[in-house]
Design an enzyme around this catalytic site. Structure first.
Site, mmCIF file in Angstrom:
data_model
loop_
_atom_site.group_PDB
_atom_site.id
_atom_site.type_symbol
_atom_site.label_atom_id
_atom_site.label_comp_id
_atom_site.label_asym_id
_atom_site.label_seq_id
_atom_site.Cartn_x
_atom_site.Cartn_y
_atom_site.Cartn_z
ATOM 1 N N ARG A 1 0.728 -1.365 0.028
ATOM 2 C CA ARG A 1 0.044 -0.106 -0.078
ATOM 3 C C ARG A 1 0.753 1.277 0.031
ATOM 4 N NH1 ARG A 1 -0.466 -2.462 4.782
ATOM 5 N NH2 ARG A 1 0.240 -1.245 6.879
ATOM 6 N N TYR A 2 2.378 1.228 0.221
ATOM 7 C CA TYR A 2 2.973 2.167 0.315
ATOM 8 C C TYR A 2 3.916 2.330 -0.992
ATOM 9 C CZ TYR A 2 2.014 2.148 5.147
ATOM 10 O OH TYR A 2 1.497 1.890 6.483
ATOM 11 N N THR A 3 4.024 1.467 -1.738
ATOM 12 C CA THR A 3 5.073 1.432 -2.877
ATOM 13 C C THR A 3 4.160 1.601 -4.110
ATOM 14 O OG1 THR A 3 4.781 -0.984 -3.087
ATOM 15 C CG2 THR A 3 6.863 0.082 -1.639
#
Length: 905
Positions: free
Chosen positions: A122-124
């Site tokens: 979800r962050y990359t």
């Protein structure tokens, strides 16, 4: 309940069911999970990720998208497995330390060489890398077959139409059931060059491919040791390649050095490597390290290893290679799916499979483009006919009640085409002309006419249509040529490969050190001349030759050893850091060691006890050290000659001492009151000169002694000694063919003249006044050797070896030097050259170098001249020679080279 379903139950043998079920499971893992396809080099999960990103428009030219969205699309459409497995595969394709050409362009934390996990999906963010487009290019042109997905709602490609051999470029690894694959990455440019060679010659040998494919090219750089593993992998599909990290040695001040590791082997965890080095230091398996830091940053790897003072950096580096993954093996198994079945292939087979696949892709693409061109030409022909008959076309359309009726009327009419007949033939349209040269519109043509805009009715548009038809005709002809000519198809294949190379190829990262390697570090040891000093107390050290300044004869010397507990030097010689040495002990054992493994010190240092370097027994100490030729091929023609103080000698084969374990082996049996004086390599055509402390010498041929195979023999009598006398040295001389009379006559020529003749200067035979012909004199001058004799009180002389007559062994010998109380006993006898330098060392630790050109050449029965001014109670204890390479005394300290010690090669 059982009776209710009994009609549907089929009894089976559990053993048969286990076999079938396990085989089905194994093939599922092999084909659908763990083994890559030889054509595109991808496993199903990687193929699905790339295709899903391509279909979703997540291209290299578009903005990044959340990795979670990509994973969701892949999982929902094509890969019904865990999201973590998909994300892990995506992350690996984005790591520039895992793939030689990353296929995914990642933004964010995608892990590190320290084994750090990537950030949550979800962050990359991710998108296709530019090179990944070359894997899916032309996929929409019928190049590859498609299969339905797991639920029948989508289609996915069975393979990607890869434009480069991704299997070799990025490698692959996986463990299936009963088999595994491990293919290293390679350099794109080299692999494409190999493909081009194969395209030009399908019968090319694998060894010819190795001319361009040097070996794997790992994304982490490092180096490969030797080529045997590479050759085995490329020839058979299996092999073991030695990978070694790259390190540099730097000076950090205060006589300290540091090892800087800048590259590590492929797939090695850097953090674990540093931890392992620290662990080895703690366990004292690696010694000499004072500090260890990981200074790596975004600019690259830098592992800083500071060493203790006077520690040999190369030896520590060798220990790191041996004890950690800084040197490790890559086991190559070139296993991939070919025609749906797993197969271990050699390099040529992999390249052949890829080229064959690309032929199919280009053929399918050409057929697709040909059909598209023909369809387009068919429509353009209809439009051209319509424009030529525009008035009638408009009339039919206006008279029709609806579109269908107009279409039917257009198709029912026969149209004159004689004026455009050349265009029809040009595009090879499959229309059917009747006998009158007319034809009817097809439904496709009629529909295109009805959809035609009014602007197409202009004369310019008609001309444009004709130009388009001509261009299509050219394309169709080219497509037909490609399909008809395999040569043209291969040309296109080669051109496309070269374009990929020009766009994406990069320089090789991994260097290859040719030659075969073992766990030794010798090739990293800097070649340098060293002075090896051994003391009576069993201490040994090596000091760079450049540490000693050349002095004139009669100089006072410099302090060569700081004395502790009245320890004195007993042996000194000069050798290279690569010189192999044999250590002979007082109990007749022999040990083997390379010179660079000796402790490095300075002229004033004492060194280290040999008991801490060699595996000596209790009450055992080293009495003699024999340096050997570096080239072991020369050992086949050498023997070892032993000489003891009591005059015994023994000839042995040097090859008997080639392999010596760390705990040594028995070399010779000695009587209790005897000791080993010297051991030297020799050849059968050479002579042995034994010299005693009382000034006697005996010369005899090596061939007069048979080779004794038994290592426990004490040999035979070499020289008969007087009471209180003992052998102090053994010298190996060249064999001579001249008679004693000729030698005696030759020695009447002044030595200055003999040296001039040896240098090639002309001479007058009559002026010499000897009964010898010119050829004999010239031959004897070129072969003449000079014997240096040095006494304990610092006296020395040079005498011609021709003055020592050849006798049988076992005799009492002849006078070598006229000794007296002033000269003292003889301590050293050896052959010398005119430009040699002499190194003397005393019992007080003083060391001096003097040039031998200042030492007088005299007969045997003389006392010599003073070489070294000694203090009271000071004695010369050791003598060695240094080959001079510089004319000036000042330069000799800065640029010393060469070795002329006791080794005859």
């Amino acid at each position: 309940m059982i009776d209710k379903y009994s009609s549907n139950l089929v009894p089976v043998n559990i053993e048969d069911e286990m076999k079938v079920s396990y085989l089905d499971y194994a093939m599922s893992v092999i084909v659908s999970r763990a083994i890559p396809d030889v054509r595109d080099g991808l496993k199903p999960v990687h193929r699905r990720i790339i295709y899903s990103m391509y279909e979703a428009g997540n291209h290299a030219s578009k903005p990044y998208r959340k990795s979670a969205r990509i994973v969701g699309d892949v999982m929902g459409k094509y890969h019904p497995h865990g999201d973590s497995a998909i994300y892990d595969s995506l992350v690996r394709m984005a790591q520039d330390f895992s793939l030689r050409l990353p296929l995914v362009d990642g933004q964010g934390n995608f892990g590190s060489m320290d084994g750090d996990a990537a950030a949550a999906m979800r962050y990359t963010e991710s998108r296709m890398a530019k090179v990944a487009h070359k894997l899916v290019e032309d996929i929409d042109k019928g190049t590859v077959s498609f299969n339905i997905n797991y639920d029948g709602s989508e289609e996915e490609p069975s393979v990607l139409p890869a434009m480069f051999p991704n299997l070799l470029v990025n490698g692959s690894g996986g463990i299936a059931v009963g088999m595994a694959t491990n293919i290293p990455p390679h350099n794109l440019g080299e692999i494409i060059d190999a493909c081009c060679l194969y395209i030009d010659n399908h019968d090319i040998e694998i060894l010819d491919l190795l001319e361009v494919v040097k070996g794997p090219d790992f994304p982490t750089g490092s180096m490969i040791l030797g080529i045997s593993g590479i050759r085995s992998a490329y020839l058979t599909g299996r092999g073991s390649i030695i990978m070694r990290g790259k390190a540099e040695i730097e000076n950090v001040g205060n006589s300290r050095q540091a090892i800087i590791i800048t590259e590590i082997p492929y797939m090695v965890n850097k953090a674990r490597l540093v931890e392992k080095i620290a662990e080895m230091v703690k366990e004292k398996r690696i010694e000499g390290i004072s500090d260890l830091r990981d200074e790596s940053n975004k600019n690259g790897i830098r592992i800083f290893i500071e060493l203790k003072k006077d520690v040999v950096a190369e030896v520590v580096l060798n220990q790191i290679y041996a004890c950690t993954q800084l040197q490790t093996n890559f086991g190559v198994i070139m296993l991939a799916l070919k025609d749906g079945l797993p197969k271990v292939m050699n390099l040529k087979e992999v390249i052949a499979a890829f080229v064959s696949f690309r032929e199919v892709v280009i053929t399918n693409r050409t057929i697709y483009l040909l059909n598209k061109a023909r369809d387009r030409a068919h429509i353009l022909l209809g439009l051209t006919i319509a424009i030529s008959n525009i008035d009638e076309i408009i009339y039919i359309i206006k008279a029709s009640n609806d579109t269908n009726l107009a279409k039917q009327e257009l198709m029912a009419r026969q149209w004159e085409v004689l004026d455009i007949l050349p265009l029809i033939k040009l595009v090879d349209d499959k229309v059917i002309l009747n006998e009158r040269g007319t034809l009817s519109f097809t439904e496709v043509q009629a529909k295109a006419i009805l959809e035609m805009k009014l602007q197409r009715l202009t004369a310019m548009e008609k001309e444009k249509l004709e130009q388009d038809l001509k261009h299509l005709a050219t394309d169709i002809a080219e497509y037909l040529n490609i399909l008809a000519s395999r040569t043209r198809l291969l040309e296109i294949l080669k051109e496309e490969l070269i374009k990929v190379k020009e766009e994406f190829a990069s320089p090789r990262l991994t260097s290859i050190e040719f030659g075969e390697f073992d766990q030794d570090i010798e090739d990293l040891i800097q070649r340098e001349e060293m002075v090896v000093t051994v003391t009576l107390g069993g201490y040994i050290k090596r000091v760079p030759l450049s540490s000693y300044r050349s002095q004139k004869r009669g100089g006072k010397g410099r302090s060569g050893l700081s004395m502790r507990d009245e320890d004195i030097t007993t042996q000194v010689f000069v050798g290279s850091t690569h010189t192999p040495m044999l250590f002979f002990s007082n109990i007749g054992k022999v040990y083997s060691l390379k010179l660079y493994k000796l402790p490095l010190s300075n002229p004033q240092g004492k060194g280290r006890p040999m008991v801490n370097i060699l595996s000596l027994q209790e009450n055992e100490h080293i009495t003699n050290i024999m340096p050997l030729p570096e080239n072991q091929d020369e050992w086949d023609h050498l023997n070892i000659m032993f000489a003891t103080a009591k005059g015994n000698i023994r000839r042995s084969d040097l090859l008997d001492f080639k392999k010596i374990q760390s705990n040594g082996k028995i070399a010779i049996r000695l009587d209790e009151d005897d000791k080993l004086i010297d051991v030297k390599p020799c050849k059968e055509d050479e002579h042995i000169l034994l010299a005693t402390k009382a000034g006697k010498a005996l010369r005899f041929p090596v061939e007069s002694l048979r080779i004794i195979k038994s290592r426990i023999s004490d040999g035979v009598r070499g020289m008969k000694l007087a009471k209180e006398d003992s052998v102090i040295s053994m010298t190996v001389l060249k064999g001579i063919n001249s008679t004693k009379e000729d030698r005696d006559a030759y020695l009447t020529v002044p030595w200055e003249k003999r040296l001039e003749i040896a240098k090639g200067e002309e001479f007058n035979l009559e002026e010499l006044g000897v009964n010898l012909n010119a050829d004999s004199i010239l031959e004897m001058a070129n072969s003449e050797e000079f014997i240096l004799t040095v006494t304990e009180n610092g006296f020395g002389k040079r005498s011609s070896a021709y003055g020592y007559r050849i006798t049988d062994r076992g005799g009492s010998g002849i006078i070598n030097m006229d000794i007296n109380d002033k000269t003292g006993l003889v301590v050293g006898v050896m052959p010398v050259k005119m430009d040699d330098e002499l190194m003397l060392i005393t019992n007080s630790g003083k060391l001096i170098r003097c040039k031998l050109e200042s030492v007088r050449i005299t007969g045997r029965n003389t006392s010599g001249v003073i070489l070294f001014k000694l203090d009271d109670d000071e004695k010369v204890v050791s003598v060695s020679l240094i080959a001079e390479t510089s004319e000036s005394e000042e330069a000799s300290e800065l640029a010393e080279e060469g070795l002329e010690n006791d080794v005859k090669v």
